[in-house]
Enzyme design. Structure first.
Site, PDB file in Angstrom:
ATOM      1  N   ASP A 409       0.822  -1.205   0.000  1.00 43.77           N
ATOM      2  CA  ASP A 409       0.000   0.000   0.000  1.00 43.77           C
ATOM      3  C   ASP A 409       0.861   1.262   0.000  1.00 43.77           C
ATOM      4  OD1 ASP A 409      -2.639   1.345   0.440  1.00 43.77           O
ATOM      5  OD2 ASP A 409      -1.689   1.931   2.325  1.00 43.77           O
ATOM      6  N   GLU A 462       1.246  -0.417  -5.172  1.00 43.18           N
ATOM      7  CA  GLU A 462       0.309   0.679  -5.420  1.00 43.18           C
ATOM      8  C   GLU A 462       1.154   1.953  -5.406  1.00 43.18           C
ATOM      9  OE1 GLU A 462      -3.370   3.244  -3.582  1.00 43.18           O
ATOM     10  OE2 GLU A 462      -1.943   2.229  -2.312  1.00 43.18           O
TER      11      GLU A 462
END
Length: 731
Positions: A409, A462
């Site tokens: 993330d 990401e």
């Protein structure tokens, strides 16, 4: 109770022990060889009488004198010259117990472990730190170890000692700041924390950073739990993660995929194994991506503010239950990816924040250590021990739970020091640049380590900037990820689809621009949870037009996406065109599938067929990252908003994909082709199966020797309105 006389020096040490400011309890407590012979000393608050018992014979050998009424006992052992195993028979106000003395055991951490932890190179720090049920010298108990280099004293507290920090002060290993203690009689299921007197003299009570299990929020204690055994690596699952394999990912938030209808409560891990697994298999997805399952205190963070990286959340069950869910996916032939948050953590007082007084896991300077967007703290990637904590966690999930990959993330927030900061709000690196060199080094090391020690596990970034080389190997200057989310394609394609079709011809480049950089990284095309929250509206609601046009637009878009180079990711609810934004507090709107109009069921059937078609046709996936795998045929028909391209596999087999993004049917649209012969329409997003108008080419279309689009052969096709067609060359 008689209290024996004490020297002033002895009394000072005892006072320090009871006040919690004596950092080396093993120098005082336990059995010691003194000038007057063997002596046993014990710290037992509230005890009335204490006897030393020979552990082998069971006989009492000495009555310890009470040297301090607060509970310090000590005496020489008559007629004993050599150390021996012993127990303590303790009389309490209510009863008498025979217990094992934690302070008769030697050091726990091996010298190699100490060195590796200090260097940040311990491959499996979770095997050493935390709580580990063990048997030492025939005594059953638990080994506790925690890193707190700035602490004056650390005690383990729990149900087993009335949460009293005086009772079990730990041994400090000065080599690396780890505190350790074996506590007899403590086993799986018991609650514990670490009571820390920090360098400022404050008493802190912290959960274990390495706890394998934790209480359900709002309770915050760690739970003694055995380290899950390592799981074998499956060759088929490794192959399913490869660049040339079909990868279609279903992103899931376990707490809101489906809930119990009578009380809106979550499904358990095992209930999800019974319901979610067969659904994902039926829908044809190859992978499932679980939004973070680490322990996290706030439901509204969706798991992205974790406080226990090693403990699966108790919202849905135990760690064993989570392993059961992962295993159920594997038995169904579905790989499991886990969202992994390694960039920041919340500042809850019982967590990592200022763990032993000063900043420890986080950067000390708020310009480096505080994330303004999320009100969280940023890991200090400059500390060996912090990098080791995180890298070891990556191996823990893949090795001990069988997770097939990690979606990392917010990578951009990790690798840029100026991320979401204005001038003057960030600290440059050593060379004056904005890159966080320590975080970059951590990501490279972690990706390399996983590749070496858990073959087949993948990492997906990401990463929302144009940082070069995210999916290049570290030896070539990259970060070492296997895949990267294509945020640019996602933004551009959604921006195009939100336009009224009459305006799309003026923004044609939004769908063509992506191919200019499509081979710069190994991309995943993400339609994630981030695109259906915070007022962005659902995918369906973002489509223009009336009901018919909204659904037709979405179907055409999905058809285009599934054929476009790159692996696929779709957030739950998108597969049946949920009409409202995602709400983590409620179930998806499954009732929409029962509506008599059939719009939502049609989209669900399309996504199911797209997945199966995608997996059955190698041209759609085999050469995603090779130039030979894609070829534009119609790239400049702005006026009609038509796009056509060829997808090709390693053997040269071709598929023709053509999309019409206007509500106007094109009855005789000529498209150039490379291979003459019969072409079969294998998928039409306007089919009546998907609640479309059922316009199309009704099976086979034969080529004509008429040049078009710089090719000598062509097909004449009927293009349905707002639709995408897939055609395959017949053998």
């Amino acid at each position: 109770m008689f209290v024996a006389a004490m020297t002033e020096s002895d009394q000072n040490i005892i006072n320090l022990l009871f006040s919690g400011h004596y950092a080396d309890p093993f120098a005082v407590l336990g059995m010691h060889d003194t000038a007057s012979g063997l002596e046993v000393r014990a710290l037992l608050p509230d005890a009335i009488d204490v006897w030393v018992v020979d552990a082998h014979s069971g006989r009492k050998v000495a009555n310890l004198q009470c040297r301090d009424p607060r509970g310090f006992f000590a005496s020489a052992i008559p007629r004993r010259k050599k150390p021996f195993s012993y127990r303590l028979a303790v009389t309490w106000p209510q009863d008498t117990q025979v217990i094992d003395d934690p302070y008769r055991f030697g050091t726990l951490l091996q010298e190699l472990d100490i060195w590796l932890l200090a260097e940040g190179r311990h491959l499996r720090p979770f095997e050493t730190l935390g709580a580990h049920p063990s048997t030492l010298d025939g005594v059953v108990g638990t080994c506790f170890a925690v890193w707190a280099p700035n602490a004056q004293r650390v005690s383990v507290v729990g149900d087993f000692n009335f949460w009293d920090g005086r009772r079990h002060p730990m041994r400090r290993r000065r080599e690396n700041g780890v505190w350790e203690l074996f506590v007899p009689g403590v086993g799986p299921g018991q609650l514990y924390k670490f009571e820390i007197i920090d360098c400022y003299g404050n008493v802190l009570v912290k959960s274990d950073p390495y706890a394998f299990e934790s209480q359900m929020r709002p309770d915050t204690a760690s739970v003694v739990s055995r380290l899950p055994p390592a799981l074998p690596v499956d060759e088929a699952r490794q192959h399913a993660n490869e660049l040339q394999s079909p990868i279609s990912i279903y992103e899931v938030h376990l707490g809101s995929w489906r809930r119990h209808t009578h009380n809106n409560f979550w499904l358990s891990y095992r209930e999800l194994a019974d319901q979610l697994v067969p659904y994902v298999k039926e829908m044809g997805f190859t992978h499932v991506e679980l939004m973070p399952v680490h322990k996290h205190p706030f439901d509204g963070s969706w798991g992205y503010q974790p406080l226990g990286l090693y403990a699966p959340t108790r919202r849905f069950g135990s760690p064993d239950d989570f392993r059961y869910l992962v295993s159920a996916f594997h038995e169904a032939g579905i790989n499991v990816l886990l969202d992994w948050v390694s960039g920041h953590f919340p500042a809850d007082s019982y967590g990592l924040a200022r763990f032993d007084g000063p900043a420890l896991y986080e950067y000390a300077d708020p310009k480096e250590g505080y994330h303004q967007d999320w009100n969280t703290l940023i890991y200090n990637f400059d500390r060996h021990e912090v990098r080791n904590y995180l890298a070891g966690n990556a191996l823990y999930w893949t090795e001990r739970f069988g997770v097939d990959g990690l979606r990392v993330d917010a990578v951009a927030s990790m690798i840029y020091r100026d991320y979401s900061r204005r001038d003057g709000e960030w600290v440059p690196n050593y060379f004056g640049g904005k890159e966080n060199l320590e975080a970059i080094g951590f990501l490279r090391y972690t990706n390399q380590m996983l590749g070496q020690h858990h073959a087949g596990a993948v990492t997906i970034a990401e990463e929302s900037t144009d940082y070069a080389g995210v999916t290049l190997p570290p030896e070539h200057g990259g970060l070492g990820f296997h895949y990267k989310w294509n945020m640019g394609w996602m933004h551009d394609s959604l921006a195009y689809m939100q336009l009224d079709p009459v305006h799309r011809k003026y923004h044609h480049d939004l769908l063509t621009f992506g191919m200019l950089y499509a081979y710069s990284e190994n991309f995943v095309l993400p339609l994630s949870h981030d695109e259906v929250v915070h007022g962005k509206r659902s995918l369906l609601d973002r489509m223009p037009g009336d009901v018919w046009q909204k659904f037709a637009n979405l179907r055409a878009y999905y058809g285009f996406m599934w054929a476009y180079p790159g692996k696929k990711l779709l957030f739950m609810g998108g597969e049946f065109a949920q009409g409202r934004e995602w709400n983590h507090d409620t179930s998806l709107d499954w009732h929409l599938l029962d509506e008599p109009e059939g719009w939502h069921a049609g989209v669900q059937q399309l996504v199911r067929d797209l997945n199966h078609c995608y997996r059955q046709h190698p041209p759609l996936y085999q050469c995603d990252y090779l130039h030979q795998g894609f070829e534009w045929v119609v790239v400049d028909d702005r006026e009609n908003s038509v796009f056509a391209f060829i997808r090709r596999d390693a053997d040269g087999n071709e598929m023709l994909i053509i999309s019409n993004f206007t509500p106007v049917p094109r009855d005789s649209y000529r498209v150039g082709i490379n291979q003459p012969g019969a072409w079969r329409e294998v998928l039409n997003t306007d089919s009546w199966h998907y609640h479309g108008g059922n316009l199309g080419n009704q099976g086979l279309v034969y080529s004509e020797t008429v040049g078009s689009h710089s090719r000598p052969q062509s097909l004449v096709l009927a293009l349905p309105p707002l639709a995408t067609l897939y055609l395959v060359k017949e053998a």
